[in-house]
Design an enzyme around this catalytic site. Structure first.
Site, PDB file in Angstrom:
ATOM      1  N   GLY A  14       0.822  -1.203   0.000  1.00  0.00           N
ATOM      2  CA  GLY A  14       0.000   0.000   0.000  1.00  0.00           C
ATOM      3  C   GLY A  14       0.853   1.250   0.000  1.00  0.00           C
ATOM      4  O   GLY A  14       0.344   2.374  -0.041  1.00  0.00           O
TER       5      GLY A  14
ATOM      6  N   ASN B  60       8.224  10.404  -5.154  1.00  0.00           N
ATOM      7  CA  ASN B  60       6.855  10.746  -5.531  1.00  0.00           C
ATOM      8  C   ASN B  60       6.202  11.518  -4.374  1.00  0.00           C
ATOM      9  O   ASN B  60       5.778  10.923  -3.375  1.00  0.00           O
ATOM     10  CB  ASN B  60       6.056   9.471  -5.837  1.00  0.00           C
ATOM     11  CG  ASN B  60       4.658   9.771  -6.346  1.00  0.00           C
ATOM     12  OD1 ASN B  60       4.038  10.771  -5.963  1.00  0.00           O
ATOM     13  ND2 ASN B  60       4.152   8.913  -7.217  1.00  0.00           N
TER      14      ASN B  60
ATOM     15  N   GLN C  20       2.155   8.438   2.855  1.00  0.00           N
ATOM     16  CA  GLN C  20       2.829   7.655   3.892  1.00  0.00           C
ATOM     17  C   GLN C  20       2.915   8.445   5.191  1.00  0.00           C
ATOM     18  O   GLN C  20       2.685   7.912   6.275  1.00  0.00           O
ATOM     19  CB  GLN C  20       4.235   7.256   3.434  1.00  0.00           C
ATOM     20  CG  GLN C  20       4.254   6.158   2.385  1.00  0.00           C
ATOM     21  CD  GLN C  20       3.630   4.894   2.918  1.00  0.00           C
ATOM     22  OE1 GLN C  20       4.124   4.289   3.863  1.00  0.00           O
ATOM     23  NE2 GLN C  20       2.526   4.488   2.338  1.00  0.00           N
TER      24      GLN C  20
ATOM     25  N   LYS D  64      15.763   8.345   1.126  1.00  0.00           N
ATOM     26  CA  LYS D  64      15.943   7.571   2.361  1.00  0.00           C
ATOM     27  C   LYS D  64      14.746   6.700   2.749  1.00  0.00           C
ATOM     28  O   LYS D  64      14.861   5.885   3.652  1.00  0.00           O
ATOM     29  CB  LYS D  64      16.224   8.530   3.511  1.00  0.00           C
ATOM     30  CG  LYS D  64      17.603   9.190   3.425  1.00  0.00           C
ATOM     31  CD  LYS D  64      17.773  10.148   4.582  1.00  0.00           C
ATOM     32  CE  LYS D  64      19.172  10.732   4.623  1.00  0.00           C
ATOM     33  NZ  LYS D  64      19.275  11.737   5.714  1.00  0.00           N
ATOM     34  N   GLY D  65      13.588   6.900   2.146  1.00  0.00           N
ATOM     35  CA  GLY D  65      12.440   6.072   2.544  1.00  0.00           C
ATOM     36  C   GLY D  65      11.548   6.813   3.524  1.00  0.00           C
ATOM     37  O   GLY D  65      12.020   7.519   4.418  1.00  0.00           O
TER      38      GLY D  65
ATOM     39  N   GLU E  96       8.079   4.894   7.491  1.00  0.00           N
ATOM     40  CA  GLU E  96       7.946   4.822   8.946  1.00  0.00           C
ATOM     41  C   GLU E  96       8.134   6.140   9.677  1.00  0.00           C
ATOM     42  O   GLU E  96       7.560   6.347  10.747  1.00  0.00           O
ATOM     43  CB  GLU E  96       8.912   3.753   9.471  1.00  0.00           C
ATOM     44  CG  GLU E  96       8.360   2.376   9.153  1.00  0.00           C
ATOM     45  CD  GLU E  96       9.369   1.255   9.199  1.00  0.00           C
ATOM     46  OE1 GLU E  96      10.377   1.342   8.480  1.00  0.00           O
ATOM     47  OE2 GLU E  96       9.144   0.297   9.940  1.00  0.00           O
TER      48      GLU E  96
HETATM   49 MO1  MOS Z   1       7.693  -2.401   8.828  1.00  0.00          MO
HETATM   50  S1  MOS Z   1       7.252  -2.648  10.829  1.00  0.00           S
HETATM   51  O1  MOS Z   1       9.294  -2.842   8.731  1.00  0.00           O
HETATM   52  O2  MOS Z   1       6.615  -3.373   8.003  1.00  0.00           O
END
Ligand code: MOS
Length: 734
Positions: free
Chosen positions: A466, A626, A633, A696-697, A700
């Site tokens: 997702g 993006n 996120q 970097k992503g 989270e």
């Molecule tokens: Mo995440 S907790 O690494 O899906």
């Protein structure tokens, strides 16, 4: 889409968006199959003990019931007894469903009823009678603290002299915080559809974050050759960590399929979503010492978390307190308390989402004690190197997060005095916190193929839970190959594709994205070479000017049919497969994402209600591929952080050892009406070291720090410091 610009950096719509909103996207429990059988799990009603007898007679008499599997009649499994572990396993011996007669926790699967349809299977399951020999159980962390042990985690060594510096510090804070267990609860419950092929091989649609992890698990546990197991996860309806480990519905469905030589689907109910991994309950004790100017002299963070009796689940809870701020005297401690419960599991920003509650609430308490603005206190203690590792950061634009976040929020208007700001009859509170998460990279592989129709197909076994992976990989591939995004397709979620890590840890873009980019760059060079060989007039044209679009190669104003460019290649196509790994340039550096979160709450003291009215989340995560999916996120993370602060709590009846609120009616999460305005800012952060994309992503970082910022805002509104999460009405009422 603006053609003159690269696809990366643009807010491209999800390439899978139409399939998802029109219901064409199939999830694990939605694959049809002739003769499919349906499994329903029967769960333990006690928390600890032994199964004396399972009476299946009545269930087996129900017409349409094909099988009741228990520990007594399950097929023999190759490595059920030894310690084979999946990729995200905790230390210890992994739970094996239907292993033997031991009951290790309430909700443990003890039988699987397989029938012609799900309703029959569930009904037959209700007829099964289980006799237990019940043992005493312990499920309350607070009552079992005396039975804790050091976590098997490599904590950074203590630095300097915490005790001495803390004792002598002019300003000292000592505070304890508690956080509850929380369950992931993605919209899509866990499910596996095992399609039994005539040759005995298995094609499995599973809800997972790692198809190859599941394939490897089944290979080891069932001693099946890998070629006979294909695990697919084309679409995953959220996971948040719950799909990092193969969950028990997968081996149960496979057992039944192997035993019956039939196709079998096992789906878990929402209640059963509370019968495996979760974010563990913690107690945290923070001690901060500072000088009169607010400089940190001493930081100690001690955490105790619950775990199961069979595995020691560890995550990075306290490490952040040794790295987010500059401090030379650090003491960290992390302990585990085994209980008669299932093993906890990574949940979005595992460890950080918890540890930053302690650290960032304590920093707010320190700001109040020292009379320094909370943002200013953090600026004073900015660290440009990671003290735990003794390495400089590859980039850390956290100061820009403070600047841009506070400006967007209007922080300078804040009256620091608690209870000083009002809106009508409600108290207004403004709080903030910092966030940090790792910027990791893993080995990954990708394949890129360009065909005579001018279509680019890039593939890797990663998943898209997702997050937007289908979309961002399409962007990265199109840019690197010089192919229009409309002609580019990315395939994922299939164990037969090139190797990829689990989707987790916010490392999919850095890991899989790097492999995709490399493969497409090499492919582009080959395409250019083929074009130059076929059309000699292109010999001197710059490689960057070659653009493939709509079946044509376009170089400046000239057009060439792709079919002719590829005439001389095998099958009229070119293909490249590449393996990548983290670059050596990373070795001398620490890599992390950062954030600053600003929150406005409105508190009605007559009702005890807290409304999160406004949030500004300023994020430094390198280059954003993006902005649209990245923002999503962060939005999701912020909403979840609000839930952590105010609502989420898995409640256990410790007398029964059983989770009480195992439904979305009673396990509270924010709904739309609970969510005010959320503004997401990505600050500019250039990073040539972290990986070749400089990205970097963002999976989270959005949740980290949010709960602390809300708690700090509640303090500012009310003058009450709630240290026991979630901050429910009863704790807010005067
Ligand atoms: Mo995440 S907790 O690494 O899906």
């Amino acid at each position: 889409m603006n053609r003159s610009q690269p696809a990366s950096g643009q807010p491209m719509d999800r390439v899978d968006g139409v399939a998802k909103v029109t219901g064409q996207a199939r999830y694990a429990a939605e694959y049809p199959q002739d003769g499919l059988l349906y499994g329903s799990v029967v769960s333990s009603s006690i928390a600890s003990g032994q199964v004396l007898n399972i009476d299946c007679a009545a269930a087996l008499q129900v017409p349409g019931v094909a099988l009741v599997l228990t520990h007594r009649n399950r097929p023999h499994l190759a490595s059920y007894d030894d310690s084979y572990s999946d990729q995200d396993a905790a230390e210890g011996s992994p739970f094996r469903p239907l292993y033997n007669d031991r009951v290790l926790y309430s909700g443990q699967p003890l039988a699987l009823v397989v029938a012609e349809n799900l309703e029959l299977a569930r009904y037959a399951g209700s007829l099964i009678k289980i006799d237990y020999l019940q043992d005493s159980h312990h499920t309350d962390l607070l009552a079992e603290l005396g039975n804790s042990h050091a976590a098997p985690a490599e904590l950074p060594k203590p630095r300097g002299d915490f005790q001495g510096q803390f004792a002598a510090a002019p300003v000292r804070i000592e505070a304890s915080y508690s956080t509850p267990s929380e369950h992931h609860n993605p919209m899509e419950p866990h499910a596996s559809t095992v399609i039994y092929q005539p040759d005995g091989s298995l094609e499995i649609h599973d809800k997972t974050q790692g198809t190859q992890n599941c394939q490897d698990y089944l290979h080891k546990v069932f001693d099946l050759p890998k070629e006979k197991i294909r695990v697919l996860a084309s679409f995953v309806g959220g996971a948040f960590g719950s799909g990092l480990r193969p969950q028990y519905q997968l081996p149960l469905a496979v057992m039944a399929a192997l035993k019956l030589k039939r196709s079998v689907r096992v789906t878990l109910t929402r209640q059963q979503m509370f019968t495996f991994g979760y974010r563990p309950r913690t107690l945290q004790r923070l001690r901060l010492g500072a000088d009169a100017e607010g400089r940190l002299l001493a930081v100690s963070h001690e955490a105790t978390a619950q775990t199961s009796r069979f595995e020691d689940f560890t995550e990075h809870v306290v490490e952040w307190s040794g790295m987010l701020y500059q401090c030379d005297n650090i003491a960290l401690d992390y302990r585990l308390t085994p209980l008669d419960v299932y093993t906890p599991l990574d949940m979005r920003a595992p460890g950080a989402a918890l540890g930053l509650i302690g650290l960032e609430c304590a920093m707010d308490e320190l700001a109040v004690a020292s009379g320094i603005d909370p943002v200013q206190l953090r600026r004073i203690n900015f660290a440009d190197s990671n003290g735990n590792e003794g390495k400089p950061y590859s980039s850390k634009e956290l100061q820009a997060c403070y600047d841009e976040g506070s400006a967007a929020f209007g922080w300078e208007q804040r009256n620091p005095e608690p209870r000083s700001m009002r809106q009508g009859h409600r108290l207004v509170g403004w709080g903030m916190a910092g966030g940090v998460w790792e910027a990791m990279q893993m080995k990954a592989s990708a394949k890129a193929r360009f065909d005579s129709q001018g279509k680019l197909t890039v593939s890797s076994a990663t998943t898209d839970i997702g997050t937007g992976t289908y979309t961002v990989m399409t962007q990265i591939a199109a840019d690197a190959a010089g192919v229009a995004v409309e002609d580019t397709r990315f395939l994922l979620g299939d164990s037969s594709l090139p190797t990829a890590p689990l989707q987790g840890g916010s490392f999919t873009v850095s890991s899989v994205g790097s492999a995709v980019r490399q493969a497409c760059l090499v492919l582009r060079a080959k395409l250019v070479q083929a074009a130059r060989e076929r059309f000699p007039e292109l010999a001197n044209a710059e490689q960057e000017t070659f653009v493939f679009e709509g079946g044509s190669l376009k170089v400046d104003a000239h057009c060439y049919p792709v079919a002719e460019v590829l005439e001389a290649s095998d099958d009229g196509a070119l293909e490249v497969q590449i393996d990548t790994e983290p670059g050596a340039q990373r070795e001398g550096f620490a890599t992390a994402t950062h954030s600053a979160v600003f929150v406005e709450v409105l508190v009605d003291e007559a009702l005890g209600s807290v409304r999160v009215n406004r949030v500004v989340s300023a994020v430094a995560a390198g280059r954003v591929i993006n902005p649209k999916t990245a923002r999503s996120q962060i939005l999701g993370g912020v909403v979840w952080g609000m839930g952590m602060a105010l609502q989420e709590e898995t409640q256990t009846d410790h007398t029964l050892g059983r989770i009480m609120n195992h439904s979305l009616a009673e396990y509270h999460i924010p709904v739309n009406a609970d969510v005010g305005d959320i503004q997401v800012l990505f600050v500019r952060e250039e990073d040539e070291i972290v990986n070749e994309l400089g990205s970097k992503g963002v999976g989270e970082i959005g949740i980290v720090g949010v709960a602390a910022a809300v708690a700090n805002a509640v303090y500012h509104a009310t003058g009450r410091r709630v240290r026991e999460f979630p901050i429910t009405l009863d704790k807010v009422l005067p």
